[in-house]
Scaffold this motif. Sequence first.
Motif, PDB file in Angstrom:
ATOM      1  N   GLU A 189     -13.197   4.439 -44.780  1.00 15.09           N
ATOM      2  CA  GLU A 189     -13.039   3.151 -45.262  1.00 15.09           C
ATOM      3  C   GLU A 189     -13.806   2.620 -46.429  1.00 15.09           C
ATOM      4  O   GLU A 189     -13.182   2.051 -47.487  1.00 15.09           O
ATOM      5  CB  GLU A 189     -13.204   2.233 -44.223  1.00 15.09           C
ATOM      6  CG  GLU A 189     -12.341   2.551 -42.808  1.00 15.09           C
ATOM      7  CD  GLU A 189     -11.148   1.750 -42.688  1.00 15.09           C
ATOM      8  OE1 GLU A 189     -11.324   0.764 -41.896  1.00 15.09           O
ATOM      9  OE2 GLU A 189     -10.091   2.157 -43.115  1.00 15.09           O
ATOM     10  N   LYS A 190     -14.905   3.122 -46.357  1.00 12.27           N
ATOM     11  CA  LYS A 190     -15.970   2.638 -47.547  1.00 12.27           C
ATOM     12  C   LYS A 190     -15.573   3.531 -48.814  1.00 12.27           C
ATOM     13  O   LYS A 190     -15.339   2.692 -50.102  1.00 12.27           O
ATOM     14  CB  LYS A 190     -17.366   3.039 -47.275  1.00 12.27           C
ATOM     15  CG  LYS A 190     -18.421   2.274 -48.112  1.00 12.27           C
ATOM     16  CD  LYS A 190     -19.895   2.680 -47.579  1.00 12.27           C
ATOM     17  CE  LYS A 190     -20.719   2.428 -48.664  1.00 12.27           C
ATOM     18  NZ  LYS A 190     -22.148   2.695 -48.138  1.00 12.27           N
ATOM     19  N   HIS A 191     -15.350   4.505 -48.888  1.00  9.91           N
ATOM     20  CA  HIS A 191     -15.139   5.200 -50.020  1.00  9.91           C
ATOM     21  C   HIS A 191     -13.462   5.420 -50.587  1.00  9.91           C
ATOM     22  O   HIS A 191     -13.214   5.906 -51.489  1.00  9.91           O
ATOM     23  CB  HIS A 191     -15.753   6.841 -49.833  1.00  9.91           C
ATOM     24  CG  HIS A 191     -17.250   6.882 -49.771  1.00  9.91           C
ATOM     25  ND1 HIS A 191     -17.722   6.421 -48.439  1.00  9.91           N
ATOM     26  CD2 HIS A 191     -18.013   7.035 -50.683  1.00  9.91           C
ATOM     27  CE1 HIS A 191     -18.946   6.437 -48.883  1.00  9.91           C
ATOM     28  NE2 HIS A 191     -19.405   6.993 -49.818  1.00  9.91           N
ATOM     29  N   GLY A 192     -12.822   5.166 -49.251  1.00 10.90           N
ATOM     30  CA  GLY A 192     -11.349   5.213 -49.941  1.00 10.90           C
ATOM     31  C   GLY A 192     -10.598   6.663 -49.459  1.00 10.90           C
ATOM     32  O   GLY A 192      -9.402   6.359 -49.233  1.00 10.90           O
ATOM     33  N   LYS A 193     -11.581   7.512 -49.464  1.00 14.29           N
ATOM     34  CA  LYS A 193     -11.076   8.879 -49.202  1.00 14.29           C
ATOM     35  C   LYS A 193     -12.277   9.749 -48.793  1.00 14.29           C
ATOM     36  O   LYS A 193     -13.344   9.254 -49.072  1.00 14.29           O
ATOM     37  CB  LYS A 193     -10.422   9.475 -50.268  1.00 14.29           C
ATOM     38  CG  LYS A 193     -11.355   9.624 -51.532  1.00 14.29           C
ATOM     39  CD  LYS A 193     -10.462  10.058 -52.938  1.00 14.29           C
ATOM     40  CE  LYS A 193     -11.374  10.173 -53.952  1.00 14.29           C
ATOM     41  NZ  LYS A 193     -10.646  10.406 -55.233  1.00 14.29           N
ATOM     42  N   ALA A 194     -12.134  10.966 -48.347  1.00 12.35           N
ATOM     43  CA  ALA A 194     -12.932  11.750 -48.317  1.00 12.35           C
ATOM     44  C   ALA A 194     -12.528  13.265 -48.095  1.00 12.35           C
ATOM     45  O   ALA A 194     -11.474  13.481 -47.540  1.00 12.35           O
ATOM     46  CB  ALA A 194     -13.831  11.482 -46.709  1.00 12.35           C
ATOM     47  N   THR A 195     -13.364  14.187 -48.415  1.00  6.50           N
ATOM     48  CA  THR A 195     -12.867  15.519 -48.348  1.00  6.50           C
ATOM     49  C   THR A 195     -13.817  16.078 -47.314  1.00  6.50           C
ATOM     50  O   THR A 195     -14.658  15.714 -46.861  1.00  6.50           O
ATOM     51  CB  THR A 195     -13.463  16.430 -49.874  1.00  6.50           C
ATOM     52  OG1 THR A 195     -14.908  16.379 -49.684  1.00  6.50           O
ATOM     53  CG2 THR A 195     -13.013  15.825 -51.032  1.00  6.50           C
ATOM     54  N   TYR A 196     -13.138  17.189 -46.653  1.00  6.43           N
ATOM     55  CA  TYR A 196     -13.902  18.039 -45.754  1.00  6.43           C
ATOM     56  C   TYR A 196     -15.387  18.404 -45.951  1.00  6.43           C
ATOM     57  O   TYR A 196     -16.236  18.180 -45.011  1.00  6.43           O
ATOM     58  CB  TYR A 196     -13.094  19.280 -45.343  1.00  6.43           C
ATOM     59  CG  TYR A 196     -11.908  19.034 -44.740  1.00  6.43           C
ATOM     60  CD1 TYR A 196     -11.709  18.351 -43.416  1.00  6.43           C
ATOM     61  CD2 TYR A 196     -10.658  19.474 -45.319  1.00  6.43           C
ATOM     62  CE1 TYR A 196     -10.512  17.937 -43.035  1.00  6.43           C
ATOM     63  CE2 TYR A 196      -9.225  19.120 -44.603  1.00  6.43           C
ATOM     64  CZ  TYR A 196      -9.308  18.601 -43.506  1.00  6.43           C
ATOM     65  OH  TYR A 196      -7.855  17.944 -42.953  1.00  6.43           O
ATOM     66  N   ASP A 197     -15.534  18.670 -47.181  1.00  5.17           N
ATOM     67  CA  ASP A 197     -16.914  19.041 -47.449  1.00  5.17           C
ATOM     68  C   ASP A 197     -17.765  17.771 -47.338  1.00  5.17           C
ATOM     69  O   ASP A 197     -18.856  17.666 -46.776  1.00  5.17           O
ATOM     70  CB  ASP A 197     -17.087  19.436 -48.907  1.00  5.17           C
ATOM     71  CG  ASP A 197     -16.298  20.885 -49.296  1.00  5.17           C
ATOM     72  OD1 ASP A 197     -16.061  21.314 -47.948  1.00  5.17           O
ATOM     73  OD2 ASP A 197     -16.097  21.278 -50.233  1.00  5.17           O
ATOM     74  N   GLU A 198     -17.425  16.652 -47.919  1.00  3.01           N
ATOM     75  CA  GLU A 198     -18.118  15.378 -47.722  1.00  3.01           C
ATOM     76  C   GLU A 198     -18.387  15.224 -46.258  1.00  3.01           C
ATOM     77  O   GLU A 198     -19.597  14.965 -45.855  1.00  3.01           O
ATOM     78  CB  GLU A 198     -17.358  14.474 -48.218  1.00  3.01           C
ATOM     79  CG  GLU A 198     -17.432  14.292 -49.951  1.00  3.01           C
ATOM     80  CD  GLU A 198     -16.423  12.884 -50.596  1.00  3.01           C
ATOM     81  OE1 GLU A 198     -16.419  12.942 -51.715  1.00  3.01           O
ATOM     82  OE2 GLU A 198     -15.776  12.407 -49.669  1.00  3.01           O
TER      83      GLU A 198
END
Lengths: 252, 252
Positions: free
Chosen positions: B14-23
């Motif tokens: 929610e905060k970043h708008g998106k996320a990768t699996y790595d993150e």
Amino acid sequence: MKNSRLEQIKEYIEKHGKATYDELQELLPDVSNMTIRRDLSMLEEENVVIRVRNGAYSVAEIGKKTEEQFVQRFSYNVSEKKEIAEKTTKLIDFGGCIFIDSGSTTLYFARMLPDDKYCVISNSLNVATELLRKHSPEVVLLGGDVSRNNLVTIGSSTLRFLDEINIETAIMSTTGFSLEGGFSCGAQQESAIKSAVIAKAKKVIMLLDSSKVNKNMPYIFTDLDHIDYLVVDKNFPKKIKEELESRNIKVI
Amino acid sequence: MKNSRLEQIKEYIEKHGKATYDELQELLPDVSNMTIRRDLSMLEEENVVIRVRNGAYSVAEIGKKTEEQFVQRFSYNVSEKKEIAEKTTKLIDFGGCIFIDSGSTTLYFARMLPDDKYCVISNSLNVATELLRKHSPEVVLLGGDVSRNNLVTIGSSTLRFLDEINIETAIMSTTGFSLEGGFSCGAQQESAIKSAVIAKAKKVIMLLDSSKVNKNMPYIFTDLDHIDYLVVDKNFPKKIKEELESRNIKVI
DNA sequence: TACATTATGTTAAAAATGAACAAACCGATA
DNA sequence: TATCGGTTTGTTCATTTTTAACATAATGTA
């Protein structure tokens, strides 16, 4: 011809909300899989779609999901509320002037209201914008200070505005209800408006899902005598129902 | 602990708008890749995220994209308009009561309006909802019939409502402008409201992007004499600018 | 404690993806 | 018309991602 293809894809996805590569392949049998992929990449760049495994969604579609999520986050008892809203639509006469109160149940009602000749009045921004998506009803929005809580207009100017209009049927909601405490809500100014609406309306329909029963909020805005119809869900306590019917209120 | 993980992931996305699996792997070093995948699947079921290659987007984020797309579809000259809106914020006094007209430039203005002590009045649903997302300004919405075109309230009751309030500064927009034809718009009722607002306002600021110049629409709602400031973009014709300044209008 | 259920990790097989290159196409120009 | 540059499209293939299946661990429950 690239553009027309992009248009076709775009159209398809906008229409269906999403598309798989297979579907698009069927739509465009003469181009290769890779081309379709590239096309979707471009549409993604333009923020028209977002690609997922096996295909892509229309961003508009996801916009709807957001909304849905938003509504559900602040709303419980969704199926009961929809049930009530559904029943309520059957109580509406044609051509009348309807007031729709703010609240999640009434919002569902607004959504389900058939696209006929009504004139709708509301002080809820949500109800208004919901209705404006449809084609037909004329929508009158009451003016006034906008409350951040629930996006309704309130205040003395709203009341004055209300003076100038006629209301045939009022579709009301409540935060709390009990046999002794009547119908109550949490803010004084809201309560004032609800009272005023009920006083003006020829026919008052109260939507009451069972989660509200036997809850009392500080401000009473009306009692049972002013209510013509009470629309409830299937979990509504039978005892109370009988009591209400003995007082000549139609419980649906 | 599963729930707290889901919460964490949700929060992050929610905060970043998106996320990768790595993150997410970095965020949660003690769980396996597979678990994160499964978690995202669950969040996808709940309509919280939508999974894409390598990670997931927050649906809220995409909701924003939709909106952006929606705004841009009906709006040209976006950067010019934002430029104008930006400049306009600097003209606003603290604590005053501001009227904000409907229109895409004024909407950008509303978005940029600092979160200070103002009271804002508008007849545009879009402007109102935009402002209500912020914390501070008090928002007064004019009542009346809602026009489907541009989601503003219009009609005689809107005018009457307007009678009851004070306006310090009015931020206005226009559909057409020319030196001879003045400021004009496409609908009579809109025009009536704009005129009334301008008559009441102590200070009138007109936002005018260059695409409007030398266009005339049927209904004239004001002329140059009533305008205090004109905020324009960098493509605004110099000739006209000089002419205006010779008439004592501040062009910004 | 023993059992059932759920949650997690591991692995391998299936698939989707993107990159690279080649072919076709298109328009312009000599 | 031939040819050149650019763009678009197709094909292939290596890489990466994804999922499914199974094994193990944790957790709850009688």
